[in-house]
Scaffold this motif. Sequence first.
Motif, PDB file in Angstrom:
ATOM      1  N   PHE A 205       0.843  -1.227   0.201  1.00  0.00           N
ATOM      2  CA  PHE A 205      -0.117  -0.141  -0.092  1.00  0.00           C
ATOM      3  C   PHE A 205       0.974   1.313  -0.101  1.00  0.00           C
ATOM      4  CE2 PHE A 205      -2.872   3.207   2.050  1.00  0.00           C
ATOM      5  CZ  PHE A 205      -3.829   3.096   1.232  1.00  0.00           C
ATOM      6  N   PRO A 206       0.562   2.081  -0.702  1.00  0.00           N
ATOM      7  CA  PRO A 206       1.551   3.494  -0.988  1.00  0.00           C
ATOM      8  C   PRO A 206       1.800   4.256   0.259  1.00  0.00           C
ATOM      9  CG  PRO A 206      -0.549   3.911  -2.396  1.00  0.00           C
ATOM     10  CD  PRO A 206      -0.677   2.570  -1.490  1.00  0.00           C
ATOM     11  N   THR A 207       1.092   4.282   1.028  1.00  0.00           N
ATOM     12  CA  THR A 207       0.988   5.371   2.096  1.00  0.00           C
ATOM     13  C   THR A 207       0.804   4.547   3.537  1.00  0.00           C
ATOM     14  OG1 THR A 207      -1.386   5.957   2.060  1.00  0.00           O
ATOM     15  CG2 THR A 207       0.185   7.447   0.873  1.00  0.00           C
ATOM     16  N   ALA A 208       1.618   5.046   4.630  1.00  0.00           N
ATOM     17  CA  ALA A 208       1.724   4.544   5.786  1.00  0.00           C
ATOM     18  C   ALA A 208       0.319   4.656   6.711  1.00  0.00           C
ATOM     19  CB  ALA A 208       2.773   5.048   6.706  1.00  0.00           C
TER      20      ALA A 208
ATOM     21  N   PHE B 217      -2.846  -5.999 -19.047  1.00  0.00           N
ATOM     22  CA  PHE B 217      -3.692  -7.010 -18.705  1.00  0.00           C
ATOM     23  C   PHE B 217      -4.655  -6.815 -17.650  1.00  0.00           C
ATOM     24  CE2 PHE B 217       0.121  -8.793 -20.472  1.00  0.00           C
ATOM     25  CZ  PHE B 217      -0.305  -9.628 -21.531  1.00  0.00           C
ATOM     26  N   ASP B 218      -5.768  -7.292 -17.637  1.00  0.00           N
ATOM     27  CA  ASP B 218      -6.866  -7.018 -16.621  1.00  0.00           C
ATOM     28  C   ASP B 218      -6.212  -7.508 -15.405  1.00  0.00           C
ATOM     29  OD1 ASP B 218      -8.695  -5.875 -18.235  1.00  0.00           O
ATOM     30  OD2 ASP B 218      -9.608  -7.809 -18.708  1.00  0.00           O
ATOM     31  N   SER B 219      -6.639  -6.867 -14.406  1.00  0.00           N
ATOM     32  CA  SER B 219      -6.204  -7.407 -13.068  1.00  0.00           C
ATOM     33  C   SER B 219      -7.263  -7.152 -11.822  1.00  0.00           C
ATOM     34  CB  SER B 219      -5.154  -6.428 -12.320  1.00  0.00           C
ATOM     35  OG  SER B 219      -4.668  -6.411 -10.967  1.00  0.00           O
ATOM     36  N   GLU B 220      -7.125  -8.219 -10.766  1.00  0.00           N
ATOM     37  CA  GLU B 220      -8.200  -8.264  -9.726  1.00  0.00           C
ATOM     38  C   GLU B 220      -7.377  -7.941  -8.358  1.00  0.00           C
ATOM     39  OE1 GLU B 220     -11.327  -8.701  -9.949  1.00  0.00           O
ATOM     40  OE2 GLU B 220     -11.515  -9.393 -11.872  1.00  0.00           O
ATOM     41  N   THR B 221      -6.058  -7.313  -8.611  1.00  0.00           N
ATOM     42  CA  THR B 221      -5.188  -6.913  -7.346  1.00  0.00           C
ATOM     43  C   THR B 221      -4.610  -5.529  -7.255  1.00  0.00           C
ATOM     44  OG1 THR B 221      -3.333  -7.393  -8.957  1.00  0.00           O
ATOM     45  CG2 THR B 221      -4.405  -9.262  -7.934  1.00  0.00           C
ATOM     46  N   ASN B 222      -3.785  -5.444  -6.520  1.00  0.00           N
ATOM     47  CA  ASN B 222      -3.170  -3.914  -6.394  1.00  0.00           C
ATOM     48  C   ASN B 222      -1.976  -3.503  -7.378  1.00  0.00           C
ATOM     49  OD1 ASN B 222      -1.616  -5.654  -4.961  1.00  0.00           O
ATOM     50  ND2 ASN B 222      -1.212  -4.109  -3.219  1.00  0.00           N
ATOM     51  N   TYR B 223      -2.015  -4.421  -8.495  1.00  0.00           N
ATOM     52  CA  TYR B 223      -0.690  -4.243  -9.464  1.00  0.00           C
ATOM     53  C   TYR B 223      -1.525  -4.543 -11.043  1.00  0.00           C
ATOM     54  CZ  TYR B 223      -0.639  -9.269  -8.770  1.00  0.00           C
ATOM     55  OH  TYR B 223      -1.162 -10.582  -8.490  1.00  0.00           O
ATOM     56  N   ILE B 224      -0.778  -4.184 -11.798  1.00  0.00           N
ATOM     57  CA  ILE B 224      -1.172  -4.634 -13.242  1.00  0.00           C
ATOM     58  C   ILE B 224       0.088  -4.969 -13.741  1.00  0.00           C
ATOM     59  CG2 ILE B 224      -3.181  -3.080 -13.408  1.00  0.00           C
ATOM     60  CD1 ILE B 224      -1.314  -0.951 -14.601  1.00  0.00           C
ATOM     61  N   LEU B 225      -0.050  -5.971 -14.753  1.00  0.00           N
ATOM     62  CA  LEU B 225       0.868  -6.503 -15.627  1.00  0.00           C
ATOM     63  C   LEU B 225       0.764  -5.906 -17.108  1.00  0.00           C
ATOM     64  CD1 LEU B 225       3.073  -8.707 -15.592  1.00  0.00           C
ATOM     65  CD2 LEU B 225       1.666 -10.094 -16.675  1.00  0.00           C
TER      66      LEU B 225
ATOM     67  N   GLY C 207      -0.110   2.719  -7.066  1.00  0.00           N
ATOM     68  CA  GLY C 207       0.549   3.661  -5.807  1.00  0.00           C
ATOM     69  C   GLY C 207      -0.580   4.795  -5.753  1.00  0.00           C
ATOM     70  N   THR C 208       0.153   5.874  -5.285  1.00  0.00           N
ATOM     71  CA  THR C 208      -0.781   7.166  -5.176  1.00  0.00           C
ATOM     72  C   THR C 208      -1.172   7.777  -6.601  1.00  0.00           C
ATOM     73  OG1 THR C 208       0.932   8.601  -5.094  1.00  0.00           O
ATOM     74  CG2 THR C 208       0.066   7.637  -3.070  1.00  0.00           C
ATOM     75  N   ARG C 209      -1.918   8.574  -6.822  1.00  0.00           N
ATOM     76  CA  ARG C 209      -2.333   9.377  -8.062  1.00  0.00           C
ATOM     77  C   ARG C 209      -1.081  10.063  -8.623  1.00  0.00           C
ATOM     78  NH1 ARG C 209      -6.732  10.983 -10.903  1.00  0.00           N
ATOM     79  NH2 ARG C 209      -7.529   8.785 -10.276  1.00  0.00           N
ATOM     80  N   ALA C 210      -0.389  10.636  -7.679  1.00  0.00           N
ATOM     81  CA  ALA C 210       1.015  11.373  -8.026  1.00  0.00           C
ATOM     82  C   ALA C 210       1.813  10.335  -8.736  1.00  0.00           C
ATOM     83  CB  ALA C 210       1.407  12.107  -7.041  1.00  0.00           C
ATOM     84  N   GLU C 211       2.131   9.113  -8.043  1.00  0.00           N
ATOM     85  CA  GLU C 211       2.843   8.032  -8.377  1.00  0.00           C
ATOM     86  C   GLU C 211       2.392   7.486  -9.839  1.00  0.00           C
ATOM     87  OE1 GLU C 211       4.744   6.248  -4.339  1.00  0.00           O
ATOM     88  OE2 GLU C 211       2.907   5.678  -4.743  1.00  0.00           O
TER      89      GLU C 211
END
Length: 353
Positions: free
Chosen positions: A36-39, A290-298, A336-340
């Motif tokens: 997760f991008p922020t603490a 690629f479609d993703s069901e996670t917190n990342y994309i390929l 990540g965040t929108r800025a990232e």
Amino acid sequence: MSIEDLARENVRNLTPYQSARRLGGKGDVWLNANEFPTAVPFGLTQQTLNRYPECQPKAVIDNYARYAGVKPEQVLVSRGADEGIELLIRAFCEPGKDAILFCPPTYGMYSVSAETFGVEYRTVQAKEGWQLDLPAIAEKLDGVKLVYVCSPNNPTGQIINPQDMRDLLEMTRGKALVVADEAYIEFCPQATLVNWLEEYPHLVVLRTLSKAFALAGLRCGFTLASDDVIALLMKVIAPYPLSTPVADIAAQALSPDGIVAMRQRVTQIIDERQYLISQLRDIPCVEQVFDSETNYILVRITASSAVFKSLWDQGIILRDQNRQPTLSGCLRITIGTRAESQRVIDALRAENV
């Protein structure tokens, strides 16, 4: 005789898992570890650091059982889901005799854990769309005690077909355990297999607080299984697997308020994922998202190695998946965040490949 000569042969030959932190880099946009991008701030409530902790802290077990919808006797907490992967091998596989099986491209710790314990690992490459090749799995099951299936799969991001999982569970009944690695299940909770545990006593589910709970630095994971499986794992787990501060924070994260906050984070990440996907699909060097069901994309990218290095030099650290089977040209990008996200988008638009 050197110190290395004293080590076990399989350890001398072992290539350690290349975690995001081991790979290094000097970035300021870290999108290579699916964190997760922020603490999220937590305060400690327990000060009894002069005492050893409980082996299985009751508050953590009870809270997770309530969250997952299982009995406390079906829950084991450990140092991340990675320790759960290892405990299963230690408890169920005889070195030099038994084997584990998994289906690349997938998470790299299955093979590293098996090699560490001197246990054979077998692979069955996933079919197109990265679904299970059930006939090929059936041919390789002789002597296999554990079948690891990551769903949603890391690094490809898709859910494994539920009917295929049922077929696999029927195929392995009385022969092997099926381990469903659900590290990313909070991003697609409808896909969990936890409610199958009663029907399939040889099913094991791995979970973690590292992703949607925003606690990767805590190193806290869970194994969900039948009472019998948990009892066996309790024989091989370390006496004090969780420190008191870890148990303290984990119990807080799994409180009703903590669960609500986690679900809000999931909504945030899914919204950001959709934004990033929509922007990437319009960038010339991006061949496929690629479609993703996670917190990342390929993402498949033209001249991906050069692009990876270019972004690395700009402080944008992604995960190169080129060496995984069927993933030539692919990079994995954590949401990540929108800025990232914007940094990634702008950097890729500037690439002339």
